[in-house]
Design a protein around this motif. Sequence first.
Motif, mmCIF file in Angstrom:
data_model
loop_
_atom_site.group_PDB
_atom_site.id
_atom_site.type_symbol
_atom_site.label_atom_id
_atom_site.label_comp_id
_atom_site.label_asym_id
_atom_site.label_seq_id
_atom_site.Cartn_x
_atom_site.Cartn_y
_atom_site.Cartn_z
ATOM 1 N N VAL A 148 0.698 -1.299 0.139
ATOM 2 C CA VAL A 148 -0.009 -0.018 -0.026
ATOM 3 C C VAL A 148 0.871 1.288 0.011
ATOM 4 N N LYS B 67 -1.893 10.817 5.047
ATOM 5 C CA LYS B 67 -2.678 9.700 4.418
ATOM 6 C C LYS B 67 -2.361 8.511 5.223
ATOM 7 N N TRP C 133 -4.582 4.621 9.158
ATOM 8 C CA TRP C 133 -4.321 3.042 9.547
ATOM 9 C C TRP C 133 -4.153 2.884 10.777
ATOM 10 N N GLN D 189 -10.668 -7.863 6.763
ATOM 11 C CA GLN D 189 -11.879 -7.244 6.020
ATOM 12 C C GLN D 189 -11.560 -5.570 6.348
ATOM 13 N N ASP E 293 -8.672 -4.292 6.862
ATOM 14 C CA ASP E 293 -7.584 -3.616 6.092
ATOM 15 C C ASP E 293 -7.944 -3.457 4.514
ATOM 16 N N GLN E 294 -8.777 -4.056 4.243
ATOM 17 C CA GLN E 294 -9.312 -3.855 2.746
ATOM 18 C C GLN E 294 -10.440 -2.515 2.924
ATOM 19 N N TYR E 295 -10.976 -2.429 3.760
ATOM 20 C CA TYR E 295 -11.997 -1.310 4.049
ATOM 21 C C TYR E 295 -11.075 -0.207 4.263
ATOM 22 N N THR E 296 -10.074 -0.085 5.042
ATOM 23 C CA THR E 296 -9.252 0.978 5.387
ATOM 24 C C THR E 296 -8.604 1.465 3.973
ATOM 25 N N GLU E 297 -7.967 0.514 3.233
ATOM 26 C CA GLU E 297 -7.284 0.982 1.965
ATOM 27 C C GLU E 297 -8.275 1.646 1.167
ATOM 28 N N LYS E 298 -9.614 1.415 1.219
ATOM 29 C CA LYS E 298 -10.633 1.966 0.013
ATOM 30 C C LYS E 298 -11.043 3.444 0.575
ATOM 31 N N GLU E 299 -11.102 3.637 2.199
ATOM 32 C CA GLU E 299 -11.644 4.915 2.796
ATOM 33 C C GLU E 299 -10.597 5.725 3.051
ATOM 34 N N TRP E 300 -10.782 6.952 3.389
ATOM 35 C CA TRP E 300 -9.778 7.957 3.811
ATOM 36 C C TRP E 300 -9.630 8.620 5.068
#
Length: 491
Positions: A118, A155, A159, A245, A247-254
Amino acid sequence: MLLRKGSQPRKLRLALVASVFIALVLFSRHYSAISPTIPARRSVPATHACQKSPLGDDVLVVLRTGATEALEKLPVHFETILTCVSDYVIYSDMEEDIEGNHIYDVLDQVNDTIKDTVPEFKLYNHLRASGRRGLNYQTMLGSGPSGALENPGWKLDKWKFLPMVDRALQHRPNAKWFVFVESDTYMIWHNMLEYLSRFDASRPHYLGKHMYIGDVLFAHGGSGFALSNPALRKVTGYWREHRDQFDQYTEKEWAGDMILGKALKDVGVEMRWVFPHLQGDSLTTLDWNVSKLGREPWCYAPITFHHMTRIEFDMLWSFEQKWHHRNRGVATFRFRDIFKSFVRPRLQPAREDWDNISTGPEYSVEALARFSDSDAEWSGLSTEEREAHLSFDKCRAACESRPLCIQFSYTSGKCSTSNELRLGHAADSQCLEYSNAAGKCIKSGTAEGEDDVTAKRTSSVRSGWIMSRVSDYVKSLDQSCNSPEGNDWVK
Ligand SMILES: *[C@@H]1O[C@H](CO)[C@@H](O)[C@H](O)[C@H]1NC(C)=O
Ligand SMILES: *[C@@H]1O[C@H](CO)[C@@H](O)[C@H](O)[C@H]1NC(C)=O
Ligand SMILES: CC(=O)N[C@H]1CO[C@H](CO)[C@@H](O)[C@@H]1O
């Protein structure tokens, strides 16, 4: 929508400036001190009026920061608020010690695949490899004129939220409450403890300043929020079972505060709307009669302010100390106390080099040039309003000509007025590039005419308040506090 020229009468733009624009204007000021004469170094008050609350020892305060801002923003916390907090922990994206305080790397247990793939983790990996020495202008602030918004530290921040709540629980498994703040959040500890003591900490609670992204309601991070132990247990247990899940959600959101809010919602912990206790504004940008959820701050107890500068920290801290010393245990510290002792004495009929953040109707040469005499809006303007852009005094006259106008600011050719009262801040030169993460201007200048005093003076900002209306404002708001139920605290 494109306006077809000539098809409609031209309108004077008396529109409210959109909030995004306000935010940008605020960020573009390099100096947001309350008073330019305040010394940078604070003298430590002889007595600390720390709250002796039975709850004090049962609360863990969690301060979240990042390597790009920690050195600059943490010291004032150590000198002020944290001197009264019995247990706190600081989470960041790099492990280090600052003024004898250990700062933990809260991202160390993030899945390695994420860290390697990422892009947001580039800064993190860089810090791991080279530490502070590896920080330079680009890694600190991003590149280009919009560097502030592209800041890599910013950014990476999203996380930190779920690991942060998990780590906090491990740090103090038996704390009754966990209070989360950021490096530019000023917390009135006294009031925080008083407010928390009104809730049953054996039940799940999530107290915050409401914000929405899409349909997810969450507590805004910069305004600070509190979770009771059971709420924290629920959400961290859930997160541990669904890490991939998330981690995937966090990658998409800001926004990390939103991601945490979503997780809390998933486990059935509803946020309690505690505005106006928690504020997303600073002392200088707050509209002192802002109305949300049918509540205005005046009679309530403030618990946080956001976007507070070092100077504002120092000033509010010493004021708070004195106030608590005088009123020990007999009164609640309310927004109106801050206004009366702190804001009001700084309001003047005219204040040089000051931007009062007047965001209401604006009268400028350009705006007025757009009409012809036959336009309805032009004929609707008073003589004072038609001449408002000509001088500071005419700008004041325009404000006075409208019954609700309370403040105005003037810069050559432009008069801004407002029905909302804000303190504003010193604005002696323009900021050319502002870093959000660093919380300050990183390039400033008087642009042209650096040595030309007259050029600088004509372009400077002056502000003024209509003092008689300020008195009425205070009287009217004070009366609103006399309701039988009283309203220091949101139930
Ligand atoms: C790390 O993330 C990857 C990709 O999402 C996943 O396949 C893997 O199982 C995760 N590893 C651990 C230890 O959870
Ligand atoms: C404060 O705001 C409330 C709600 O908008 C309004 O009714 C009231 O008149 C305002 N008071 C003053 C003094 O501006
Ligand atoms: C005269 C002047 O500069 N007024 C400013 C007051 O503050 C608002 C918002 O910060 C600006 O848009 C105005 O230009």
